[in-house]
Design an enzyme around this catalytic site. Structure first.
Site, short mmCIF file in Angstrom:
data_model
loop_
_atom_site.label_atom_id
_atom_site.label_comp_id
_atom_site.label_asym_id
_atom_site.label_seq_id
_atom_site.Cartn_x
_atom_site.Cartn_y
_atom_site.Cartn_z
N LYS A 9 0.74 -1.22 0.29
CA LYS A 9 -0.10 0.04 -0.01
C LYS A 9 0.81 1.27 -0.22
O LYS A 9 1.80 1.38 0.77
CB LYS A 9 -0.91 -0.11 1.19
CG LYS A 9 -1.74 1.07 1.37
CD LYS A 9 -2.80 1.06 2.43
CE LYS A 9 -2.37 1.03 3.62
NZ LYS A 9 -3.25 1.35 4.90
N SER A 25 -5.05 3.74 -16.72
CA SER A 25 -3.90 3.20 -15.98
C SER A 25 -3.72 4.42 -14.89
O SER A 25 -4.36 5.39 -14.94
CB SER A 25 -2.68 3.01 -16.81
OG SER A 25 -2.07 3.85 -17.41
N THR A 57 -7.42 -0.20 -11.57
CA THR A 57 -6.62 -0.16 -12.89
C THR A 57 -5.40 -0.76 -12.68
O THR A 57 -5.27 -1.64 -11.85
CB THR A 57 -6.37 1.48 -13.19
OG1 THR A 57 -6.00 1.79 -14.45
CG2 THR A 57 -5.55 2.12 -12.29
N TYR A 58 -4.51 -0.29 -13.85
CA TYR A 58 -3.17 -0.92 -13.68
C TYR A 58 -1.99 -0.03 -13.75
O TYR A 58 -2.27 1.13 -14.05
CB TYR A 58 -2.91 -2.24 -14.69
CG TYR A 58 -3.04 -1.30 -16.20
CD1 TYR A 58 -1.98 -0.89 -16.93
CD2 TYR A 58 -4.10 -1.05 -16.99
CE1 TYR A 58 -2.01 -0.28 -18.08
CE2 TYR A 58 -4.13 -0.26 -18.07
CZ TYR A 58 -3.27 0.07 -18.72
OH TYR A 58 -3.15 0.78 -19.99
N GLY A 73 -6.89 8.24 -18.49
CA GLY A 73 -8.15 7.65 -19.05
C GLY A 73 -9.23 8.06 -18.18
O GLY A 73 -9.37 9.18 -17.59
N ALA A 74 -10.42 7.22 -18.22
CA ALA A 74 -11.72 7.36 -17.50
C ALA A 74 -11.39 7.74 -16.02
O ALA A 74 -12.05 8.31 -15.37
CB ALA A 74 -12.46 6.21 -17.60
N ALA A 75 -10.19 7.03 -15.53
CA ALA A 75 -10.02 7.20 -14.08
C ALA A 75 -9.88 8.60 -14.01
O ALA A 75 -9.98 9.03 -12.64
CB ALA A 75 -8.75 6.35 -13.81
#
Length: 116
Positions: A9, A25, A57-58, A73-75
């Protein structure tokens, strides 16, 4: 029986960029990745402390020492620059392994994302 446990984390890092016009990502400073035992292309959960959003996501490598935390992107719609997020990885292991396993928790400086 296998269980899913927290592997690592990054706790309370600040979003430095949000890039809607990207394939997807999260870009993470490679120093932070190394410290938290996160590898490129690994699936992560991102928890936004400012608005409660959670997403998966990655990871892609960001410039070492830059402190970059960029949702792509969408994130990018789920964060604002300056939001504080927690980035979590998980892994699967046997119940017996999990009882002995110690996850890696990293607590960077929230203002700069520098390792302390």
């Amino acid at each position: 029986m296998n269980v899913e446990v927290v592997k690592s984390k990054l706790h309370n890092v600040s979003v430095t960029e949000a890039n809607l016009n990207y394939v997807g990502s999260i870009t993470i400073d490679e120093d932070l990745m190394d410290a938290a035992n996160i590898i490129e292309n690994e699936k992560v959960q991102v928890v936004n402390n400012n608005n409660g959003e959670r997403l998966e996501t990655y990871v892609i490598k960001g410039e070492r020492g830059s402190g970059v935390i960029c949702l792509n992107g969408a994130a990018a719609r789920k964060v604002a620059v300056g939001d504080v997020v927690i980035i979590i990885t998980y892994c699967h292991m046997s119940l017996e392994e999990a009882k002995q396993f110690k996850p890696t928790f990293v607590f960077p400086d929230t203002a700069t994302n520098a390792l302390v």
